[in-house]
Design a protein around this motif. Sequence first.
Motif, mmCIF file in Angstrom:
data_model
loop_
_atom_site.group_PDB
_atom_site.id
_atom_site.type_symbol
_atom_site.label_atom_id
_atom_site.label_comp_id
_atom_site.label_asym_id
_atom_site.label_seq_id
_atom_site.Cartn_x
_atom_site.Cartn_y
_atom_site.Cartn_z
ATOM 1 N N LEU A 1 0.828 -1.215 0.000
ATOM 2 C CA LEU A 1 0.000 0.000 0.000
ATOM 3 C C LEU A 1 0.864 1.267 0.000
ATOM 4 N N ILE A 2 1.932 1.263 0.793
ATOM 5 C CA ILE A 2 2.849 2.414 0.827
ATOM 6 C C ILE A 2 3.486 2.613 -0.542
ATOM 7 N N ASN A 3 3.900 1.526 -1.166
ATOM 8 C CA ASN A 3 4.490 1.612 -2.506
ATOM 9 C C ASN A 3 3.487 2.160 -3.514
ATOM 10 N N LYS A 4 2.234 1.711 -3.407
ATOM 11 C CA LYS A 4 1.176 2.186 -4.305
ATOM 12 C C LYS A 4 0.954 3.686 -4.116
ATOM 13 N N ILE A 5 0.956 4.140 -2.859
ATOM 14 C CA ILE A 5 0.789 5.578 -2.573
ATOM 15 C C ILE A 5 1.943 6.375 -3.166
ATOM 16 N N LYS A 6 3.164 5.864 -3.024
ATOM 17 C CA LYS A 6 4.334 6.545 -3.597
ATOM 18 C C LYS A 6 4.206 6.663 -5.114
ATOM 19 N N MET A 7 3.758 5.581 -5.742
ATOM 20 C CA MET A 7 3.587 5.595 -7.199
ATOM 21 C C MET A 7 2.509 6.598 -7.611
ATOM 22 N N GLN A 8 1.418 6.643 -6.858
ATOM 23 C CA GLN A 8 0.342 7.590 -7.169
ATOM 24 C C GLN A 8 0.814 9.030 -6.992
ATOM 25 N N LYS A 9 1.609 9.282 -5.944
ATOM 26 C CA LYS A 9 2.149 10.633 -5.740
ATOM 27 C C LYS A 9 3.086 11.017 -6.874
ATOM 28 N N ALA A 10 3.929 10.081 -7.296
ATOM 29 C CA ALA A 10 4.846 10.350 -8.408
ATOM 30 C C ALA A 10 4.072 10.616 -9.691
ATOM 31 N N GLN A 11 3.025 9.835 -9.906
ATOM 32 C CA GLN A 11 2.183 10.011 -11.094
ATOM 33 C C GLN A 11 1.477 11.368 -11.055
ATOM 34 N N ALA A 12 0.958 11.728 -9.879
ATOM 35 C CA ALA A 12 0.280 13.024 -9.729
ATOM 36 C C ALA A 12 1.268 14.163 -9.976
ATOM 37 N N LEU A 13 2.500 14.011 -9.503
ATOM 38 C CA LEU A 13 3.525 15.031 -9.718
ATOM 39 C C LEU A 13 3.857 15.161 -11.204
ATOM 40 N N GLN A 14 3.943 14.037 -11.903
ATOM 41 C CA GLN A 14 4.200 14.065 -13.348
ATOM 42 C C GLN A 14 3.060 14.765 -14.085
ATOM 43 N N ILE A 15 1.845 14.448 -13.709
ATOM 44 C CA ILE A 15 0.683 15.084 -14.344
ATOM 45 C C ILE A 15 0.709 16.582 -14.082
ATOM 46 N N GLU A 16 1.015 16.961 -12.856
ATOM 47 C CA GLU A 16 1.077 18.386 -12.497
ATOM 48 C C GLU A 16 2.161 19.098 -13.305
ATOM 49 N N LYS A 17 3.320 18.465 -13.451
ATOM 50 C CA LYS A 17 4.405 19.059 -14.246
ATOM 51 C C LYS A 17 3.990 19.199 -15.708
ATOM 52 N N ALA A 18 3.331 18.185 -16.239
ATOM 53 C CA ALA A 18 2.878 18.228 -17.631
ATOM 54 C C ALA A 18 1.860 19.338 -17.833
ATOM 55 N N GLN A 19 0.940 19.473 -16.877
ATOM 56 C CA GLN A 19 -0.061 20.537 -16.969
ATOM 57 C C GLN A 19 0.598 21.909 -16.886
ATOM 58 N N GLU A 20 1.598 22.046 -16.039
ATOM 59 C CA GLU A 20 2.318 23.321 -15.918
ATOM 60 C C GLU A 20 3.059 23.643 -17.214
ATOM 61 N N GLN A 21 3.650 22.619 -17.829
ATOM 62 C CA GLN A 21 4.338 22.824 -19.108
ATOM 63 C C GLN A 21 3.353 23.262 -20.188
ATOM 64 N N ILE A 22 2.194 22.628 -20.213
ATOM 65 C CA ILE A 22 1.161 23.004 -21.188
ATOM 66 C C ILE A 22 0.723 24.438 -20.946
#
Length: 159
Positions: free
Chosen positions: A25-46
């Motif tokens: 579960l902790i690993n899954k949360i870390k992956m979701q946070k990393a994914q959310a950060l990537q999405i946020e960075k992509a949105q900021e770039q756009i």
Amino acid sequence: MNMDTILAISAVVIILALAFYAGMLINKIKMQKAQALQIEKAQEQIKQQKIQDRNNNIVESIRFIAKATMQKQCNVSEAAIRLTVLLETLQLKEAIDIAGTYPALTAMFEKVKDMPTHEERKARPVKEIKILDIKREVFEAEMEENIIKESALLAEFSI
């Protein structure tokens, strides 16, 4: 084996299973946070790309109006309004000091910004419009040379 040993082994197995599950579960949360950060960075770039594209279009408009003003295809009061508004709408980290950099455009803009246009102009008495036109034309004559000089700078404007 006695009952205490069986219970102890069962407890250890249950604790290990729960620890493994918690780790997953902790690993899954870390992956979701990393994914959310990537999405946020992509949105900021756009977002930044859209701002850059918008600014590029504004810069092209500024250059176009400035060149038209230099060639006297656009009167200086209209140029002052259009150029000032365009310069104000640029989205930059540090705003341009329009009044300091382009004082003639700023002075003309301040004189004509409140004059009626379009439907409001048509609704005003003819005598009032003539007086306003004379005031505008006098100020245009006074400021034309300096506005054309500033337009020459803006014809090569970049950010």
